[in-house]
Design a protein around this motif. Structure first.
Motif, PDB file in Angstrom:
ATOM      1  N   VAL A 198      56.560  73.910  51.838  1.00  0.00           N
ATOM      2  CA  VAL A 198      56.777  73.506  53.304  1.00  0.00           C
ATOM      3  C   VAL A 198      55.630  74.484  53.714  1.00  0.00           C
ATOM      4  O   VAL A 198      55.814  75.982  53.199  1.00  0.00           O
ATOM      5  CB  VAL A 198      57.797  73.586  54.299  1.00  0.00           C
ATOM      6  CG1 VAL A 198      58.268  72.439  53.829  1.00  0.00           C
ATOM      7  CG2 VAL A 198      58.733  74.900  53.930  1.00  0.00           C
ATOM      8  N   GLU A 199      54.901  74.772  54.778  1.00  0.00           N
ATOM      9  CA  GLU A 199      54.177  75.772  55.694  1.00  0.00           C
ATOM     10  C   GLU A 199      55.637  76.698  56.404  1.00  0.00           C
ATOM     11  O   GLU A 199      55.423  76.554  57.996  1.00  0.00           O
ATOM     12  CB  GLU A 199      53.287  74.848  55.915  1.00  0.00           C
ATOM     13  CG  GLU A 199      52.487  74.210  55.472  1.00  0.00           C
ATOM     14  CD  GLU A 199      51.068  73.520  56.624  1.00  0.00           C
ATOM     15  OE1 GLU A 199      50.322  74.290  57.513  1.00  0.00           O
ATOM     16  OE2 GLU A 199      50.925  72.370  55.901  1.00  0.00           O
ATOM     17  N   ILE A 200      55.700  77.514  56.007  1.00  0.00           N
ATOM     18  CA  ILE A 200      56.675  78.444  56.600  1.00  0.00           C
ATOM     19  C   ILE A 200      56.755  78.683  58.081  1.00  0.00           C
ATOM     20  O   ILE A 200      57.229  79.136  59.207  1.00  0.00           O
ATOM     21  CB  ILE A 200      57.834  79.290  55.541  1.00  0.00           C
ATOM     22  CG1 ILE A 200      58.024  79.455  54.263  1.00  0.00           C
ATOM     23  CG2 ILE A 200      58.185  80.298  56.480  1.00  0.00           C
ATOM     24  CD1 ILE A 200      59.573  79.094  54.732  1.00  0.00           C
ATOM     25  N   ASP A 201      54.774  79.655  57.781  1.00  0.00           N
ATOM     26  CA  ASP A 201      54.701  79.376  59.340  1.00  0.00           C
ATOM     27  C   ASP A 201      54.307  78.669  60.063  1.00  0.00           C
ATOM     28  O   ASP A 201      54.804  79.421  61.212  1.00  0.00           O
ATOM     29  CB  ASP A 201      53.341  79.942  59.667  1.00  0.00           C
ATOM     30  CG  ASP A 201      51.859  79.278  58.899  1.00  0.00           C
ATOM     31  OD1 ASP A 201      52.527  78.413  57.540  1.00  0.00           O
ATOM     32  OD2 ASP A 201      50.601  79.312  58.673  1.00  0.00           O
ATOM     33  N   LYS A 202      54.830  77.147  60.111  1.00  0.00           N
ATOM     34  CA  LYS A 202      54.708  76.099  61.012  1.00  0.00           C
ATOM     35  C   LYS A 202      56.276  76.110  61.244  1.00  0.00           C
ATOM     36  O   LYS A 202      55.838  75.888  62.516  1.00  0.00           O
ATOM     37  CB  LYS A 202      53.937  75.233  60.454  1.00  0.00           C
ATOM     38  CG  LYS A 202      52.811  74.574  59.706  1.00  0.00           C
ATOM     39  CD  LYS A 202      52.238  75.072  61.208  1.00  0.00           C
ATOM     40  CE  LYS A 202      50.314  75.257  60.964  1.00  0.00           C
ATOM     41  NZ  LYS A 202      49.079  74.732  61.949  1.00  0.00           N
ATOM     42  N   LEU A 203      56.630  76.397  60.513  1.00  0.00           N
ATOM     43  CA  LEU A 203      58.159  76.408  60.519  1.00  0.00           C
ATOM     44  C   LEU A 203      58.652  77.654  61.384  1.00  0.00           C
ATOM     45  O   LEU A 203      59.496  77.179  63.211  1.00  0.00           O
ATOM     46  CB  LEU A 203      59.172  76.515  60.092  1.00  0.00           C
ATOM     47  CG  LEU A 203      59.032  75.138  58.801  1.00  0.00           C
ATOM     48  CD1 LEU A 203      60.190  74.948  57.790  1.00  0.00           C
ATOM     49  CD2 LEU A 203      60.008  74.037  59.376  1.00  0.00           C
ATOM     50  N   VAL A 204      58.289  78.496  61.808  1.00  0.00           N
ATOM     51  CA  VAL A 204      58.180  80.239  62.767  1.00  0.00           C
ATOM     52  C   VAL A 204      57.559  78.784  64.037  1.00  0.00           C
ATOM     53  O   VAL A 204      58.312  79.640  64.543  1.00  0.00           O
ATOM     54  CB  VAL A 204      57.848  80.855  61.938  1.00  0.00           C
ATOM     55  CG1 VAL A 204      57.953  82.073  62.770  1.00  0.00           C
ATOM     56  CG2 VAL A 204      58.045  81.106  60.843  1.00  0.00           C
ATOM     57  N   GLU A 205      56.204  78.374  63.744  1.00  0.00           N
ATOM     58  CA  GLU A 205      55.912  78.678  65.124  1.00  0.00           C
ATOM     59  C   GLU A 205      56.869  77.288  66.323  1.00  0.00           C
ATOM     60  O   GLU A 205      56.517  77.296  67.043  1.00  0.00           O
ATOM     61  CB  GLU A 205      54.747  77.929  65.033  1.00  0.00           C
ATOM     62  CG  GLU A 205      53.017  78.910  64.431  1.00  0.00           C
ATOM     63  CD  GLU A 205      52.264  77.903  64.020  1.00  0.00           C
ATOM     64  OE1 GLU A 205      51.879  77.041  64.824  1.00  0.00           O
ATOM     65  OE2 GLU A 205      51.392  78.987  63.343  1.00  0.00           O
ATOM     66  N   ALA A 206      57.179  76.400  65.271  1.00  0.00           N
ATOM     67  CA  ALA A 206      57.928  75.365  65.569  1.00  0.00           C
ATOM     68  C   ALA A 206      59.612  75.684  66.517  1.00  0.00           C
ATOM     69  O   ALA A 206      59.604  75.986  67.754  1.00  0.00           O
ATOM     70  CB  ALA A 206      58.784  74.515  64.868  1.00  0.00           C
ATOM     71  N   ALA A 207      59.839  76.647  65.798  1.00  0.00           N
ATOM     72  CA  ALA A 207      61.658  77.902  66.384  1.00  0.00           C
ATOM     73  C   ALA A 207      61.202  78.936  67.554  1.00  0.00           C
ATOM     74  O   ALA A 207      61.704  78.745  68.669  1.00  0.00           O
ATOM     75  CB  ALA A 207      61.602  78.853  65.427  1.00  0.00           C
ATOM     76  N   GLU A 208      59.873  79.585  67.365  1.00  0.00           N
ATOM     77  CA  GLU A 208      59.151  80.520  68.574  1.00  0.00           C
ATOM     78  C   GLU A 208      58.864  78.939  69.907  1.00  0.00           C
ATOM     79  O   GLU A 208      59.077  79.711  70.660  1.00  0.00           O
ATOM     80  CB  GLU A 208      58.420  80.709  67.855  1.00  0.00           C
ATOM     81  CG  GLU A 208      58.655  81.868  67.160  1.00  0.00           C
ATOM     82  CD  GLU A 208      57.039  82.630  66.539  1.00  0.00           C
ATOM     83  OE1 GLU A 208      56.193  82.021  67.072  1.00  0.00           O
ATOM     84  OE2 GLU A 208      57.560  83.992  65.752  1.00  0.00           O
ATOM     85  N   GLU A 209      58.088  77.923  69.641  1.00  0.00           N
ATOM     86  CA  GLU A 209      57.468  77.266  70.525  1.00  0.00           C
ATOM     87  C   GLU A 209      59.592  76.318  71.469  1.00  0.00           C
ATOM     88  O   GLU A 209      59.361  76.503  72.468  1.00  0.00           O
ATOM     89  CB  GLU A 209      56.760  75.852  69.767  1.00  0.00           C
ATOM     90  CG  GLU A 209      55.851  75.853  70.062  1.00  0.00           C
ATOM     91  CD  GLU A 209      55.183  75.087  69.261  1.00  0.00           C
ATOM     92  OE1 GLU A 209      55.462  74.112  69.082  1.00  0.00           O
ATOM     93  OE2 GLU A 209      54.177  75.356  69.061  1.00  0.00           O
ATOM     94  N   GLN A 210      60.267  76.170  70.577  1.00  0.00           N
ATOM     95  CA  GLN A 210      61.671  76.198  70.947  1.00  0.00           C
ATOM     96  C   GLN A 210      62.691  77.165  71.869  1.00  0.00           C
ATOM     97  O   GLN A 210      63.665  76.870  72.048  1.00  0.00           O
ATOM     98  CB  GLN A 210      62.120  75.539  69.762  1.00  0.00           C
ATOM     99  CG  GLN A 210      61.962  73.789  70.013  1.00  0.00           C
ATOM    100  CD  GLN A 210      61.834  72.918  70.331  1.00  0.00           C
ATOM    101  OE1 GLN A 210      62.494  73.298  71.484  1.00  0.00           O
ATOM    102  NE2 GLN A 210      60.683  72.539  70.900  1.00  0.00           N
ATOM    103  N   GLN A 211      61.520  78.786  71.711  1.00  0.00           N
ATOM    104  CA  GLN A 211      62.052  79.414  72.782  1.00  0.00           C
ATOM    105  C   GLN A 211      63.516  79.826  71.627  1.00  0.00           C
ATOM    106  O   GLN A 211      64.255  80.366  72.124  1.00  0.00           O
ATOM    107  CB  GLN A 211      62.638  79.184  73.676  1.00  0.00           C
ATOM    108  CG  GLN A 211      61.847  78.615  74.083  1.00  0.00           C
ATOM    109  CD  GLN A 211      61.433  78.213  75.908  1.00  0.00           C
ATOM    110  OE1 GLN A 211      62.603  78.208  76.631  1.00  0.00           O
ATOM    111  NE2 GLN A 211      60.364  78.583  77.242  1.00  0.00           N
ATOM    112  N   ALA A 212      63.314  80.060  70.517  1.00  0.00           N
ATOM    113  CA  ALA A 212      64.859  80.375  69.395  1.00  0.00           C
ATOM    114  C   ALA A 212      64.366  81.719  69.617  1.00  0.00           C
ATOM    115  O   ALA A 212      63.181  83.195  70.097  1.00  0.00           O
ATOM    116  CB  ALA A 212      64.132  80.055  68.144  1.00  0.00           C
TER     117      ALA A 212
END
Length: 75
Positions: free
Chosen positions: A19-33
């Motif tokens: 998986v693209e780890i950086d995309k998962l990080v971006e998604a978590a940040e977009e959800q305001q983790a």
């Protein structure tokens, strides 16, 4: 909804290649983790300690863990 959320993403056990780890990080940040951490072995004690330390230090009320279970390593 919990106000303080953490997201912990494992990059080991082949997950980082699948998986693209950086995309998962971006998604978590977009959800305001409030906390987003990537670790190579969340299923090991070091990874568990990281999660527990962040829960305590940051007062996290909910966490998302994207990792293997470690069951295969227990055998």
């Amino acid at each position: 909804m919990a106000e303080k959320r953490g997201c912990f993403i494992c990059s080991g056990c082949g997950i980082g290649e699948a998986v693209e780890i950086d995309k998962l990080v971006e998604a978590a940040e977009e959800q305001q983790a409030n906390v987003v951490n990537v670790h190579p072995a969340l299923c090991q004690q070091e990874g568990l300690d990281l999660i527990q330390a962040d829960i305590e230090a940051e007062g996290l009320e909910a966490v998302c863990v994207a990792a293997c279970s470690g069951r295969d390593q227990a055998q």
